[in-house]
Design a protein around this motif. Structure first.
Motif, PDB file in Angstrom:
ATOM      1  N   LYS A 161       0.822  -1.206   0.000  1.00  0.00           N
ATOM      2  CA  LYS A 161       0.000   0.000   0.000  1.00  0.00           C
ATOM      3  C   LYS A 161       0.863   1.267   0.000  1.00  0.00           C
ATOM      4  CE  LYS A 161      -4.065  -1.844  -0.236  1.00  0.00           C
ATOM      5  NZ  LYS A 161      -4.908  -1.631  -1.449  1.00  0.00           N
ATOM      6  N   ALA A 162       2.069   1.185   0.553  1.00  0.00           N
ATOM      7  CA  ALA A 162       3.002   2.297   0.404  1.00  0.00           C
ATOM      8  C   ALA A 162       3.365   2.482  -1.070  1.00  0.00           C
ATOM      9  CB  ALA A 162       4.257   2.061   1.240  1.00  0.00           C
ATOM     10  N   ALA A 163       3.480   1.372  -1.790  1.00  0.00           N
ATOM     11  CA  ALA A 163       3.728   1.455  -3.232  1.00  0.00           C
ATOM     12  C   ALA A 163       2.564   2.131  -3.942  1.00  0.00           C
ATOM     13  CB  ALA A 163       3.973   0.058  -3.802  1.00  0.00           C
ATOM     14  N   VAL A 164       1.341   1.856  -3.483  1.00  0.00           N
ATOM     15  CA  VAL A 164       0.160   2.504  -4.069  1.00  0.00           C
ATOM     16  C   VAL A 164       0.263   4.025  -3.935  1.00  0.00           C
ATOM     17  CG1 VAL A 164      -2.351   2.782  -3.898  1.00  0.00           C
ATOM     18  CG2 VAL A 164      -1.328   0.506  -3.723  1.00  0.00           C
ATOM     19  N   SER A 165       0.813   4.490  -2.809  1.00  0.00           N
ATOM     20  CA  SER A 165       0.977   5.928  -2.606  1.00  0.00           C
ATOM     21  C   SER A 165       1.844   6.537  -3.709  1.00  0.00           C
ATOM     22  CB  SER A 165       1.614   6.199  -1.243  1.00  0.00           C
ATOM     23  OG  SER A 165       0.760   5.811  -0.196  1.00  0.00           O
ATOM     24  N   MET A 166       2.991   5.958  -3.959  1.00  0.00           N
ATOM     25  CA  MET A 166       3.884   6.518  -4.978  1.00  0.00           C
ATOM     26  C   MET A 166       3.316   6.348  -6.381  1.00  0.00           C
ATOM     27  SD  MET A 166       6.431   8.365  -5.534  1.00  0.00           S
ATOM     28  CE  MET A 166       7.207   8.439  -3.911  1.00  0.00           C
ATOM     29  N   ILE A 167       2.634   5.242  -6.626  1.00  0.00           N
ATOM     30  CA  ILE A 167       1.967   5.061  -7.922  1.00  0.00           C
ATOM     31  C   ILE A 167       0.965   6.192  -8.140  1.00  0.00           C
ATOM     32  CG2 ILE A 167       0.310   3.609  -9.173  1.00  0.00           C
ATOM     33  CD1 ILE A 167       1.743   1.180  -7.838  1.00  0.00           C
ATOM     34  N   THR A 168       0.219   6.517  -7.099  1.00  0.00           N
ATOM     35  CA  THR A 168      -0.779   7.589  -7.193  1.00  0.00           C
ATOM     36  C   THR A 168      -0.112   8.925  -7.488  1.00  0.00           C
ATOM     37  OG1 THR A 168      -2.235   6.437  -5.629  1.00  0.00           O
ATOM     38  CG2 THR A 168      -2.596   8.807  -5.936  1.00  0.00           C
ATOM     39  N   VAL A 169       0.928   9.247  -6.741  1.00  0.00           N
ATOM     40  CA  VAL A 169       1.621  10.528  -6.923  1.00  0.00           C
ATOM     41  C   VAL A 169       2.228  10.630  -8.318  1.00  0.00           C
ATOM     42  CG1 VAL A 169       3.607  11.884  -6.175  1.00  0.00           C
ATOM     43  CG2 VAL A 169       2.069  10.891  -4.476  1.00  0.00           C
ATOM     44  N   GLN A 170       2.870   9.573  -8.755  1.00  0.00           N
ATOM     45  CA  GLN A 170       3.546   9.626 -10.054  1.00  0.00           C
ATOM     46  C   GLN A 170       2.556   9.731 -11.212  1.00  0.00           C
ATOM     47  OE1 GLN A 170       6.681  10.103 -10.702  1.00  0.00           O
ATOM     48  NE2 GLN A 170       7.375   9.993  -8.587  1.00  0.00           N
ATOM     49  N   ALA A 172      -0.418  11.128 -10.947  1.00  0.00           N
ATOM     50  CA  ALA A 172      -0.972  12.479 -10.848  1.00  0.00           C
ATOM     51  C   ALA A 172      -0.029  13.505 -11.473  1.00  0.00           C
ATOM     52  CB  ALA A 172      -1.261  12.825  -9.392  1.00  0.00           C
ATOM     53  N   LEU A 173       1.278  13.333 -11.259  1.00  0.00           N
ATOM     54  CA  LEU A 173       2.254  14.231 -11.863  1.00  0.00           C
ATOM     55  C   LEU A 173       2.341  14.032 -13.379  1.00  0.00           C
ATOM     56  CD1 LEU A 173       5.123  13.918  -9.220  1.00  0.00           C
ATOM     57  CD2 LEU A 173       3.660  15.919  -9.596  1.00  0.00           C
ATOM     58  N   SER A 174       2.181  12.795 -13.817  1.00  0.00           N
ATOM     59  CA  SER A 174       2.309  12.478 -15.238  1.00  0.00           C
ATOM     60  C   SER A 174       1.087  12.884 -16.050  1.00  0.00           C
ATOM     61  CB  SER A 174       2.560  10.973 -15.411  1.00  0.00           C
ATOM     62  OG  SER A 174       3.756  10.576 -14.776  1.00  0.00           O
ATOM     63  N   TYR A 175      -0.082  12.908 -15.407  1.00  0.00           N
ATOM     64  CA  TYR A 175      -1.329  13.210 -16.106  1.00  0.00           C
ATOM     65  C   TYR A 175      -2.097  14.297 -15.344  1.00  0.00           C
ATOM     66  CZ  TYR A 175      -0.259   8.985 -18.705  1.00  0.00           C
ATOM     67  OH  TYR A 175       0.357   8.045 -19.493  1.00  0.00           O
ATOM     68  N   PRO A 176      -1.633  15.539 -15.410  1.00  0.00           N
ATOM     69  CA  PRO A 176      -2.260  16.606 -14.633  1.00  0.00           C
ATOM     70  C   PRO A 176      -3.690  16.910 -15.037  1.00  0.00           C
ATOM     71  CG  PRO A 176      -0.609  17.496 -16.147  1.00  0.00           C
ATOM     72  CD  PRO A 176      -0.450  16.014 -16.154  1.00  0.00           C
ATOM     73  N   GLN A 177      -4.128  16.454 -16.216  1.00  0.00           N
ATOM     74  CA  GLN A 177      -5.500  16.687 -16.642  1.00  0.00           C
ATOM     75  C   GLN A 177      -6.476  15.721 -15.973  1.00  0.00           C
ATOM     76  OE1 GLN A 177      -3.124  15.167 -18.286  1.00  0.00           O
ATOM     77  NE2 GLN A 177      -3.856  13.879 -19.973  1.00  0.00           N
ATOM     78  N   LEU A 178      -5.963  14.678 -15.319  1.00  0.00           N
ATOM     79  CA  LEU A 178      -6.795  13.735 -14.574  1.00  0.00           C
ATOM     80  C   LEU A 178      -6.789  14.103 -13.098  1.00  0.00           C
ATOM     81  CD1 LEU A 178      -6.106  12.064 -17.229  1.00  0.00           C
ATOM     82  CD2 LEU A 178      -6.384  10.023 -15.808  1.00  0.00           C
ATOM     83  N   ARG A 179      -7.848  13.687 -12.384  1.00  0.00           N
ATOM     84  CA  ARG A 179      -7.889  13.808 -10.922  1.00  0.00           C
ATOM     85  C   ARG A 179      -7.583  12.415 -10.377  1.00  0.00           C
ATOM     86  NH1 ARG A 179      -7.010  18.715 -10.195  1.00  0.00           N
ATOM     87  NH2 ARG A 179      -6.030  18.221 -12.200  1.00  0.00           N
ATOM     88  N   ILE A 180      -6.423  12.245  -9.733  1.00  0.00           N
ATOM     89  CA  ILE A 180      -5.956  10.925  -9.305  1.00  0.00           C
ATOM     90  C   ILE A 180      -5.604  10.983  -7.825  1.00  0.00           C
ATOM     91  CG2 ILE A 180      -4.285   9.083  -9.718  1.00  0.00           C
ATOM     92  CD1 ILE A 180      -3.838  10.286 -12.523  1.00  0.00           C
ATOM     93  N   ASN A 181      -6.307  10.210  -7.015  1.00  0.00           N
ATOM     94  CA  ASN A 181      -6.100  10.251  -5.570  1.00  0.00           C
ATOM     95  C   ASN A 181      -6.110   8.850  -4.977  1.00  0.00           C
ATOM     96  OD1 ASN A 181      -6.357  13.307  -4.902  1.00  0.00           O
ATOM     97  ND2 ASN A 181      -8.101  12.890  -6.236  1.00  0.00           N
ATOM     98  N   ALA A 182      -5.427   8.710  -3.842  1.00  0.00           N
ATOM     99  CA  ALA A 182      -5.481   7.481  -3.046  1.00  0.00           C
ATOM    100  C   ALA A 182      -6.475   7.683  -1.908  1.00  0.00           C
ATOM    101  CB  ALA A 182      -4.103   7.151  -2.494  1.00  0.00           C
ATOM    102  N   VAL A 183      -7.084   6.603  -1.454  1.00  0.00           N
ATOM    103  CA  VAL A 183      -8.087   6.669  -0.390  1.00  0.00           C
ATOM    104  C   VAL A 183      -7.795   5.642   0.690  1.00  0.00           C
ATOM    105  CG1 VAL A 183     -10.513   6.271   0.181  1.00  0.00           C
ATOM    106  CG2 VAL A 183      -9.936   7.584  -1.841  1.00  0.00           C
ATOM    107  N   GLU A 184      -7.865   6.079   1.927  1.00  0.00           N
ATOM    108  CA  GLU A 184      -7.878   5.189   3.095  1.00  0.00           C
ATOM    109  C   GLU A 184      -9.342   5.024   3.486  1.00  0.00           C
ATOM    110  OE1 GLU A 184      -7.834   3.161   5.336  1.00  0.00           O
ATOM    111  OE2 GLU A 184      -6.809   3.804   7.145  1.00  0.00           O
TER     112      GLU A 184
END
Length: 236
Positions: A161-170, A172-184
């Motif tokens: 799940k820590a990997a999911v965090s970085m996947i989400t951030v990367q 989001a940075l790569s596709y700024p036109q999308l809204r990409i978030n992680a959820v707990e």
């Protein structure tokens, strides 16, 4: 009409998220590995079923091809599918094959599905991705004594799940036109580890699904590259 794909959605958190989004007016594609159980869940909720195994490249490609061929388009992707593995005595399984399976489903699976879905999402006027994570993957929460995550040991699942965090951030940075978030989603009664959901402490999946549905319904002015929970942002 907003069209949403949810992976691992024939039971638990995914199914309850599908229920809320159908009620909100979304066309929901309910993704599941098992055709019989997935179709039954979709029929119950008024959703559409698509066979989808996030660990199988061909299955993922076929699922997204089916959605494209249907003409519904795709606006929202909820990467919900996830597993934990228990060994003898109920402790976390930490042998190589078990850990690889957890990472393949929980982290690599998100990349598989996201990559396959991106061509459709990029045609949407309001593309959104929600990645289901856990406070067990938050470096902040696992070091904060007031948080349950700091008192629970989860080497493989938490790391995935820590990997999911970085996947989400990367993404989001790569596709700024999308809204990409992680959820707990909170501590939830679930069969994640393969047992009886009622034996796992936590709140009902229907309650935890509310925060997932909230992030799935954000507009183009919504947050991106964040980690969200019931009360707002969670520290990475």
């Amino acid at each position: 009409m907003t069209t949403t794909l949810i992976t691992g959605a024939n039971t638990g958190l995914g199914k309850q998220t599908a229920r809320l989004l159908v009620e909100a007016g979304h066309t929901v594609w309910l993704g599941a590995r098992d055709e019989a159980r997935g179709q039954a869940a979709a029929d119950e909720l008024g959703a559409r079923f698509v066979q989808l195994d996030v660990t199988d490249d061909a299955s993922v490609a076929a699922a997204l091809a089916a959605i494209e061929a249907s003409g519904t388009g795709l606006d929202v992707l909820v990467n919900n599918a996830g597993i934990a593995r228990r060994g003898a005595g109920g402790s976390e399984a930490l042998d190589g094959p078990s850990v690889l399976e957890v990472f393949d489903t929980n982290a690599v699976g998100i990349i598989r599905v996201t990559e396959a879905a991106l061509p459709l999402l990029q045609r949407s006027s309001n593309p959104v991705i929600v990645n289901i994570s856990s406070a067990l993957g938050s470096f902040w929460a696992t070091h904060e004594p007031s948080r349950p995550a700091s008192h629970f040991r989860s080497i493989a699942y938490g790391s995935s799940k820590a990997a999911v965090s970085m996947i989400t951030v990367q993404y989001a940075l790569s596709y700024p036109q999308l809204r990409i978030n992680a959820v707990e989603p909170g501590i939830t009664q679930t069969s994640l580890g393969g047992g009886d959901p009622k034996s796992h402490p936590g709140r009902p999946a229907a309650e935890s699904a509310k925060v997932v549905a909230r992030l799935a319904c954000i507009g183009s002015d919504g947050p991106t590259g964040t980690f969200q929970e019931d009360d707002g942002e969670l520290g990475w």
